[in-house]
Write an enzyme that holds these catalytic residues in place. Structure first.
Site, PDB file in Angstrom:
ATOM      1  N   LYS A  87       0.379  -5.178   6.265  1.00 60.21           N
ATOM      2  CA  LYS A  87       0.040  -3.753   6.165  1.00 60.21           C
ATOM      3  C   LYS A  87      -0.248  -3.140   7.529  1.00 60.21           C
ATOM      4  CE  LYS A  87      -1.699  -4.018   1.478  1.00 60.21           C
ATOM      5  NZ  LYS A  87      -2.643  -3.479   0.533  1.00 60.21           N
ATOM      6  N   GLU A  91      -9.754   1.440   7.041  1.00 62.05           N
ATOM      7  CA  GLU A  91      -9.182   2.769   6.781  1.00 62.05           C
ATOM      8  C   GLU A  91     -10.279   3.725   6.358  1.00 62.05           C
ATOM      9  OE1 GLU A  91      -6.402   2.605   3.545  1.00 62.05           O
ATOM     10  OE2 GLU A  91      -4.755   1.972   4.816  1.00 62.05           O
ATOM     11  N   HIS A 145      -8.860  -1.460  -8.760  1.00 62.29           N
ATOM     12  CA  HIS A 145      -7.768  -1.093  -7.860  1.00 62.29           C
ATOM     13  C   HIS A 145      -6.403  -1.573  -8.367  1.00 62.29           C
ATOM     14  CE1 HIS A 145     -10.735   0.300  -5.091  1.00 62.29           C
ATOM     15  NE2 HIS A 145     -11.227  -0.890  -4.870  1.00 62.29           N
ATOM     16  N   ARG A 163      10.151  -4.705  -3.339  1.00 62.34           N
ATOM     17  CA  ARG A 163      10.578  -5.427  -4.552  1.00 62.34           C
ATOM     18  C   ARG A 163      10.606  -4.460  -5.719  1.00 62.34           C
ATOM     19  NH1 ARG A 163       5.725  -5.028  -7.137  1.00 62.34           N
ATOM     20  NH2 ARG A 163       3.922  -5.155  -5.784  1.00 62.34           N
TER      21      ARG A 163
HETATM   22  P1  ADP Z   1      -2.981  -3.545  -2.955  1.00 59.01           P
HETATM   23  O1  ADP Z   1      -1.813  -3.830  -2.064  1.00 59.01           O
HETATM   24  O2  ADP Z   1      -3.998  -4.642  -2.991  1.00 59.01           O
HETATM   25  O3  ADP Z   1      -2.588  -3.049  -4.310  1.00 59.01           O
HETATM   26  P2  ADP Z   1      -3.337  -0.855  -1.917  1.00 59.01           P
HETATM   27  O4  ADP Z   1      -3.465  -0.617  -0.455  1.00 59.01           O
HETATM   28  O5  ADP Z   1      -2.008  -0.546  -2.537  1.00 59.01           O
HETATM   29  O6  ADP Z   1      -3.772  -2.361  -2.237  1.00 59.01           O
HETATM   30  O7  ADP Z   1      -4.461  -0.038  -2.677  1.00 59.01           O
HETATM   31  C1  ADP Z   1      -4.731  -0.224  -4.065  1.00 59.01           C
HETATM   32  C2  ADP Z   1      -5.660   0.882  -4.553  1.00 59.01           C
HETATM   33  O8  ADP Z   1      -6.906   0.854  -3.825  1.00 59.01           O
HETATM   34  C3  ADP Z   1      -5.137   2.294  -4.330  1.00 59.01           C
HETATM   35  O9  ADP Z   1      -4.269   2.692  -5.361  1.00 59.01           O
HETATM   36  C4  ADP Z   1      -6.441   3.089  -4.334  1.00 59.01           C
HETATM   37  O10 ADP Z   1      -6.931   3.257  -5.634  1.00 59.01           O
HETATM   38  C5  ADP Z   1      -7.391   2.164  -3.592  1.00 59.01           C
HETATM   39  N1  ADP Z   1      -7.369   2.456  -2.141  1.00 59.01           N
HETATM   40  C6  ADP Z   1      -6.721   1.767  -1.180  1.00 59.01           C
HETATM   41  N2  ADP Z   1      -6.920   2.309   0.041  1.00 59.01           N
HETATM   42  C7  ADP Z   1      -7.714   3.394  -0.129  1.00 59.01           C
HETATM   43  C8  ADP Z   1      -8.282   4.382   0.730  1.00 59.01           C
HETATM   44  N3  ADP Z   1      -8.071   4.363   2.045  1.00 59.01           N
HETATM   45  N4  ADP Z   1      -9.021   5.355   0.173  1.00 59.01           N
HETATM   46  C9  ADP Z   1      -9.259   5.385  -1.164  1.00 59.01           C
HETATM   47  N5  ADP Z   1      -8.775   4.488  -2.028  1.00 59.01           N
HETATM   48  C10 ADP Z   1      -8.004   3.496  -1.541  1.00 59.01           C
END
Ligand code: ADP
Length: 501
Positions: free
Chosen positions: A118, A202, A237, A294
């Site tokens: 990431k 972040e 999440h 994917r």
């Molecule tokens: P993963 O790859 O583990 O699924 P993601 O980066 O796609 O993780 O994030 C999954 C979820 O976590 C997002 O859909 C959101 O709900 C929450 N999330 C991730 N980053 C943030 C952020 N910077 N601010 C608020 N919510 C976040």
């Protein structure tokens, strides 16, 4: 161009069957692989050929690259489709396939590597002018760096694993005292889950929507998007309901974000099907979150509104064919919702429920699709993800989709294990969801209405009835043999409870 005649599906369960269905339509032979725990799985029966690859734990079967490649050679498969999860985002596996002369149905190893990390992905996207969530440019390895970075970004922040997935390795931090414990536990969880302790930080977007765009890119420089999926209904999440189109996007924003998603895919010279995930804040400002290289779990809702078979497109792109359509030939028709059916207990902290399915009645009728793999008498293994089916609804309008989803959930009966069906029904009746006004905190913000232990559970009843019938049959045997019996008090006490059957 290389014509594919046989595909090995390096996966299990619903997604393996989903891919095999398209293979059958394309007159391509499908090969299943299975672990010890999956001897009775439906994907094994559906395939044209099936090969045992090892013990139940994924590391000894579905993650065993060498064994899977050996099987691909033995059965003369031209290609491997990795599905989602397992080896689907493993760059070394894609590289091994290529080295062995087997087509990997997905992007190149190099792209998987760049987007799987990431931190690297954020860097590539920033350079390409794509807005990313504000945060650290690289990984944070010491507590001192974490304190300094958070000082610059400002609270609240989210500490995330660079190799993260499935919501693991993330920690939300609201204030200074939380920083160090969160930093340490995110690092150790990341190490345990992904074998890589790198984390980055972040800005925490306070009421975000998770909105993603489906991408298709061929090897001839053509890239299109298949519009968005709204994935904000999440627990821990992780998505549990997805819909398209998103109630949050205006037509202008949809077009703008679609173009940005295409530019993001082009920036990494993407090929195949992929997903660009964004967070959209309450002012409709959007930020790149990550790219999934994917097929997504929730791809069927996009198929439903666009009419495009995404797996078929993946196979054609892998064969070297040009995309058959351009952006202006694609449109959203109607509305689609997916509910993920998990064998878990939502009222007990979403505890997974492995066990035997006594009875299953799947919904049918207009606009209903189920992608599942369990059947009556099937025993859900404890070793894998507890998702047992995806219920996908199409309606001419969002209102029709919601009503049809309620009807389909009403028809869906699974007994023997607890499932998320009741929770999904409650969400479909929740005013915020009906109004399309929800963000990623929906489940947490509606705890009281969504989690209730006061409704009778069909599952409990059926388990009881099955046990009761079993008991009676044993009893009659006992009576025949001994001419006497003693009723089991615990069972008799439950009898009035079955009156609604
Ligand atoms: P993963 O790859 O583990 O699924 P993601 O980066 O796609 O993780 O994030 C999954 C979820 O976590 C997002 O859909 C959101 O709900 C929450 N999330 C991730 N980053 C943030 C952020 N910077 N601010 C608020 N919510 C976040």
């Amino acid at each position: 161009m290389k014509q594919i005649n046989k595909i090995l599906i390096a996966n299990r369960g619903e997604i393996a069957i989903r891919i095999m269905r398209t293979c059958r339509e394309m007159e391509i032979l499908s090969v299943a692989v299975f672990s010890e725990a999956d001897r009775t799985s439906l994907h094994v029966r559906y395939a044209d050929e099936a090969y045992y690859i090892g013990k139940a734990p994924s590391a000894e079967s579905y993650l065993n690259m060498e064994k899977i490649i050996e099987v691909a050679h033995t059965c003369h498969a031209d290609a491997i489709h990795p599905g989602y999860g397992f080896l689907s985002e493993n760059a070394s596996f894609a590289a091994r396939c290529q080295a062995e002369g087997i087509l990997f149905i997905g992007p190149s190893a190099e792209v998987i590597d760049r987007m799987g990390d990431k931190i690297k992905a954020r860097e590539v996207m920033s350079k390409a002018g794509i807005p990313v969530v504000p945060g650290t440019a690289g990984s944070i390895s010491t507590e001192g760096e974490a304190l300094q970075a958070i000082g610059e970004i400002g609270f609240p922040v989210i500490i995330k694993a660079s190799s993260g997935g499935g919501g693991k390795g993330m920690r939300l931090v609201h204030e200074e005292t939380e920083i160090l414990p969160a930093f340490r536990s995110a690092q150790s969880e990341a190490m345990e889950a992904f074998g890589n302790s790198a984390v980055y930080i972040e800005k925490y977007i306070s009421s975000p929507h998770h909105i993603e765009f489906q991408i298709l890119s061929d090897n001839h420089g053509h890239t299109v998007h298949l519009f968005e999926r709204e994935c904000s209904i999440q627990r821990r999440h992780q998505k549990i309901i997805e819909e398209t189109p998103s109630p949050q996007l205006t037509p202008a924003l949809r077009e703008e974000m679609g173009n940005v998603a295409v530019a993001a895919a082009r920036a990494v010279k993407y090929t195949g099907a992929g997903t660009i995930e964004f967070l959209v804040d309450s002012n409709r400002k959007y930020y790149f979150l990550e790219m999934n290289t994917r097929l997504q779990v929730e791809h069927p809702i996009t198929e439903r509104v666009t009419g495009v078979d995404i797996v078929k497109q993946q196979i054609k792109i892998a064969e070297g064919m040009e995309l058959e359509f351009q952006q202006d030939q694609l449109a959203i028709r109607g509305h689609s919702i997916e509910c993920r059916i998990y064998a878990e207990d939502p009222d007990n902290n979403f505890m997974p429920c492995a066990g035997k399915i006594y009875k299953i009645t799947e919904p049918l009728g207009l606009g209903v699709r189920t992608d599942g793999y369990v059947y009556e008498g099937y025993e859900i293994p404890i070793h894998y993800d507890p998702m047992i089916s995806k219920l996908v609804i199409w309606g001419a309008t969002r209102d029709e989709s919601i009503r049809r989803m309620r009807r389909a959930l009403y028809e869906y009966k699974i007994t023997g294990v607890k499932t998320s069906i009741k929770l999904l029904e409650r969400i479909m009746n929740q005013p915020g969801f009906i109004a399309g006004k929800y963000d990623t905190h929906f489940i947490k913000n509606n705890q009281e209405q969504l989690f209730r232990n006061d409704e009778p559970d069909d599952c409990d009843d059926m388990v009881f009835i099955a046990a009761y019938i079993d008991y009676l049959s044993k009893l009659s045997l006992y009576q025949d043999n001994h001419k006497e019996f003693v009723p089991a008090q615990s069972l008799w006490k439950k009898i009035p409870y079955i009156h609604h059957f």
